[in-house]
Design an enzyme around this catalytic site. Structure first.
Site, PDB file in Angstrom:
ATOM      1  CG  HIS A 150      27.200  42.171   6.493  1.00 60.89           C
ATOM      2  ND1 HIS A 150      26.118  41.337   6.358  1.00 60.89           N
ATOM      3  CD2 HIS A 150      26.822  43.126   7.375  1.00 60.89           C
ATOM      4  CE1 HIS A 150      25.130  41.775   7.133  1.00 60.89           C
ATOM      5  NE2 HIS A 150      25.534  42.871   7.750  1.00 60.89           N
ATOM      6  CD  GLU A 243      25.638  30.665  13.737  1.00 64.68           C
ATOM      7  OE1 GLU A 243      26.721  30.335  13.215  1.00 64.68           O
ATOM      8  OE2 GLU A 243      24.527  30.376  13.259  1.00 64.68           O
ATOM      9  CE1 TYR A 253      30.860  25.204  11.820  1.00 63.87           C
ATOM     10  CE2 TYR A 253      31.988  25.309   9.709  1.00 63.87           C
ATOM     11  CZ  TYR A 253      31.876  24.798  10.986  1.00 63.87           C
ATOM     12  OH  TYR A 253      32.772  23.850  11.428  1.00 63.87           O
TER      13      TYR A 253
END
Ligand SMILES: [Ca+2]
Length: 370
Positions: A150, A243, A253
């Site tokens: 990530h 998203e 978020y």
């Protein structure tokens, strides 16, 4: 006997050539008939793409090579002067004033004390287009993490000249809520690496000054809206919950407090999927479509797609087309491509260029069928 061997070799060569050269594909989509053709091949997991003013393409290959692809598809040797990376050269972008300053920006996984960090740097493309001169780091994620996952990371310039760099959560979800780290954040800096004085946390000690927004899981799509100039961002959900957000400064978020998906290990994320104190996605997918790069289409070659948001689908192996009304998504089409797509970009010719995420990755061009 010799003649037979020679003939066999010729036949094998021909067979291997024909299996390598994919024919043009004619696709009938909802709004347009398009042709998909291979522009270049032999790219090892191409990740990012930037068009030079003369139409040549700067292309990153994930293992760490930056190459130039000519308009007719010839791939250059790797450029010199690029940073040492740990299995992750990611995005490439040109400076908005590239014609004058020749500056090229890269994001990559930098090996450093404590593990690895998503970093961004810039260098000057030399006249021969064989090297980036004076490449230096302008941003490095704090802190580094030993987890190799990530990393984000796309680059985007907004019309005010600021540079956005997207991060991932490094598979340490709680850090996306920790404003003392860059992990799970969207970063906004000046092109020289300094922090704009109007960033949301500049005057607030609780957050790092380069942070624009937070609570992001792994943003691999950034695109600036052609009419509004607003930055749109796409992020991978965990299991479900991909998203699209329009990140506002100082907004949270939600990851991992809320999500439209569940944790990868099967643990549910408690519902509801959002809270009044958190910013919600404008669009989301469950199950995941797993998209990476994205772009707003503004060309005239495919008029039916103008103003649409196009996404590069990895697991979904599709070009995903969203129709919009302002910031509302009004429709979705998935155009099957039959392989993982890492990125989608619009060329100066108004055609679309896709990168396939393969060992022998290709650049595909999507043009109208006439
Ligand atoms: Ca969210």
């Amino acid at each position: 006997m010799i003649r037979l061997v020679v003939l066999t070799i010729v036949m094998l060569a021909a067979a291997s050539l024909s299996s390598r050269s994919q024919p043009n594909q004619l696709l009938t989509t909802e709004e347009a008939q398009v042709v998909v053709e291979t522009v270049a091949r032999g790219l090892d997991h191409p990740w990012g793409l930037a068009f030079l003013p003369d139409g040549r393409m700067l292309v990153t290959q994930q293992p760490g090579r930056l190459t130039i692809v000519s308009v007719d598809g010839r791939v250059s040797p790797p450029l010199a002067g690029t940073p040492r990376v740990h299995g992750g050269l990611m995005d490439v972008a040109l400076d908005p004033a590239f014609s004058e300053n020749h500056l090229v920006y890269l994001t990559y996984v930098a090996p450093c004390a404590g593990g690895w960090a998503t970093a961004a740097g810039r260098g000057r493309l030399n006249t021969a287009a064989t090297a980036l001169d004076d490449f230096h780091v302008i941003f490095q994620q704090q802190p580094a993490s030993p987890i190799q996952d990530h990393f984000g990371s796309r680059l985007a310039f907004t019309p005010d000249g600021k540079l956005f760099i997207s991060m991932g959560d490094r598979d340490e979800p709680d850090r996306a809520q920790d404003l003392a780290t860059d992990i799970g954040k969207l970063i906004r800096i000046n092109p020289d690496g300094s922090v704009p004085p109007n960033n949301p946390f500049v005057r607030h000690a609780e957050g790092r000054p380069e942070i624009w927004s937070y609570g992001h899981r792994n943003i691999q799509g950034l695109a600036v809206h052609s009419d509004t100039g607003a930055l749109w961002a796409g992020e991978f959900g965990p299991t479900g919950g991909d998203e699209i957000n329009i990140p506002e400064p100082d907004c949270n978020y939600g990851w991992p407090l809320v999500s439209w998906g569940d944790h990868k290990d099967g643990r549910p994320i408690p519902r509801p999927t959002t809270r009044p104190d958190l910013a919600d996605a404008i669009y989301h997918w469950t199950p995941s479509v797993s998209f990476s790069g994205m772009t707003f289409y503004t060309g005239s070659a495919l008029p039916a797609w103008r103003g649409n948001l196009l996404l590069a689908g990895l697991a979904s192996q599709a070009l995903i087309r969203l129709t919009l009304a302002g910031s509302r998504v009004t429709g979705e089409e998935r155009i099957p491509m039959g392989e993982r797509i890492r990125h989608v970009a619009q060329g100066p010719d108004g055609l679309l260029y896709l990168l396939t995420d393969e060992n022998e990755g290709r650049i595909l061009r999507v043009s109208p069928a006439h």
